[in-house]
Design an enzyme around this catalytic site. Structure first.
Site, PDB file in Angstrom:
ATOM      1  N   SER A  61       0.825  -1.207   0.000  1.00 14.25           N
ATOM      2  CA  SER A  61       0.000   0.000   0.000  1.00 14.25           C
ATOM      3  C   SER A  61       0.862   1.261   0.000  1.00 14.25           C
ATOM      4  CB  SER A  61      -0.909   0.022   1.224  1.00 14.25           C
ATOM      5  OG  SER A  61      -1.632  -1.182   1.332  1.00 14.25           O
TER       6      SER A  61
HETATM    7  N1  SAH Z   1      -0.500  -4.599   4.171  1.00 15.74           N
HETATM    8  C1  SAH Z   1       0.024  -5.015   2.902  1.00 15.74           C
HETATM    9  C2  SAH Z   1      -0.990  -4.826   1.805  1.00 15.74           C
HETATM   10  C3  SAH Z   1      -0.987  -5.925   0.819  1.00 15.74           C
HETATM   11  S1  SAH Z   1      -2.248  -5.845  -0.420  1.00 15.74           S
HETATM   12  C4  SAH Z   1       1.283  -4.267   2.552  1.00 15.74           C
HETATM   13  O1  SAH Z   1       1.417  -3.108   2.913  1.00 15.74           O
HETATM   14  O2  SAH Z   1       2.131  -4.847   1.883  1.00 15.74           O
HETATM   15  C5  SAH Z   1      -3.500  -6.876   0.253  1.00 15.74           C
HETATM   16  C6  SAH Z   1      -3.160  -8.312   0.536  1.00 15.74           C
HETATM   17  O3  SAH Z   1      -4.371  -8.971   0.897  1.00 15.74           O
HETATM   18  C7  SAH Z   1      -2.596  -9.086  -0.648  1.00 15.74           C
HETATM   19  O4  SAH Z   1      -1.351  -9.614  -0.280  1.00 15.74           O
HETATM   20  C8  SAH Z   1      -3.618 -10.193  -0.872  1.00 15.74           C
HETATM   21  O5  SAH Z   1      -3.046 -11.414  -1.289  1.00 15.74           O
HETATM   22  C9  SAH Z   1      -4.269 -10.328   0.502  1.00 15.74           C
HETATM   23  N2  SAH Z   1      -5.604 -10.937   0.500  1.00 15.74           N
HETATM   24  C10 SAH Z   1      -6.574 -10.854  -0.440  1.00 15.74           C
HETATM   25  N3  SAH Z   1      -7.656 -11.564  -0.074  1.00 15.74           N
HETATM   26  C11 SAH Z   1      -7.375 -12.117   1.145  1.00 15.74           C
HETATM   27  C12 SAH Z   1      -8.091 -12.962   2.037  1.00 15.74           C
HETATM   28  N4  SAH Z   1      -9.321 -13.415   1.757  1.00 15.74           N
HETATM   29  N5  SAH Z   1      -7.479 -13.309   3.190  1.00 15.74           N
HETATM   30  C13 SAH Z   1      -6.223 -12.886   3.489  1.00 15.74           C
HETATM   31  N6  SAH Z   1      -5.500 -12.085   2.671  1.00 15.74           N
HETATM   32  C14 SAH Z   1      -6.064 -11.713   1.511  1.00 15.74           C
END
Ligand code: SAH
Length: 211
Positions: A61
């Site tokens: 993000s």
């Molecule tokens: N906090 C992270 C944001 C990653 S983007 C950072 O700053 O790097 C969001 C993440 O949510 C992705 O890695 C995606 O794979 C995960 N995601 C999507 N659906 C999900 C679910 N049902 N359960 C757990 N994680 C999920």
């Protein structure tokens, strides 16, 4: 490239100038080496004012959004926090600097593995990672004083509400469209929910696991 300089500039222009006030959040963002959480070829861009791809169609993000979501959790240092969507592990590290215990769930195995690796290299002892479906939260360690969700569901998953402690804060992007969602802050007070819209945001959609 001078990463420390880039990080200081990021904190001044993207975080403080846009109104983030929580000193602990600001300190932690100055400390955490964001470039270590992105793929090697993108390290030069790690402190830019936008999200970056981290593989498997997912993103780390934008720094401001991470700061805003974290500030909304109002962490003082003794909380138990749940993060849904570990992704790069960057926000997990930030939360670990600010709360007592962090529990983080990721559904994509590659990302789960690489985040777990970097977080252990950095010797965070108060983070537990898990490969699984965030729609279910993590009941074993509930209730949580703070819950942050970094992928967008159409509606707030009930297990997350159930796993929120009294007075707990849940910060979550909600929306049907994959192009724009609303960042929502939910607070549980005397068992009731207070819901507040914060800003429009754009997150990756929350993945529904195959049944
Ligand atoms: N906090 C992270 C944001 C990653 S983007 C950072 O700053 O790097 C969001 C993440 O949510 C992705 O890695 C995606 O794979 C995960 N995601 C999507 N659906 C999900 C679910 N049902 N359960 C757990 N994680 C999920």
């Amino acid at each position: 490239m001078d990463f420390l300089k880039a990080r200081r500039l990021m904190v001044e222009t993207q975080i403080k100038d846009r109104g983030i006030k929580d000193k602990r959040v600001i300190e932690a963002m100055l400390k955490i080496e964001r470039h270590r959480f992105v793929p090697p070829d993108l390290q030069q861009s790690a402190y830019d004012d936008n999200p970056l791809p981290i593989g498997d169609g997912q993103t780390i993000s934008q720094p401001y959004i991470v700061a805003l979501m974290t500030e909304l959790l109002e962490l003082k240092g003794r909380e138990k926090v749940l993060e849904i969507g570990t992704g790069s592990g960057y926000q997990s590290a930030l939360l670990a600097e600010l709360a007592r215990d962090v529990y983080t769930v990721e559904i994509v195995e590659n990302l789960y593995r690489s985040a777990d690796k970097i977080l252990s290299e950095l010797e965070y002892k108060n983070i537990k990672t898990r490969l699984g479906d965030g729609y279910q939260g993590w009941a074993e360690y509930a209730p949580f004083d703070g819950i942050t969700v970094t992928c967008a569901p159409e509606n707030i998953p009930q297990p997350l509400i159930d796993q929120l402690a009294e007075n707990g804060r849940l910060v979550i992007p909600v929306g049907r469209s994959k192009d724009v969602q609303e960042l929502v802050l939910v607070r549980k007070k005397s068992g009731r929910l207070e819901r507040k819209s914060i800003i429009p945001v754009r997150f990756v959609p929350m993945i529904k696991p195959e049944k």
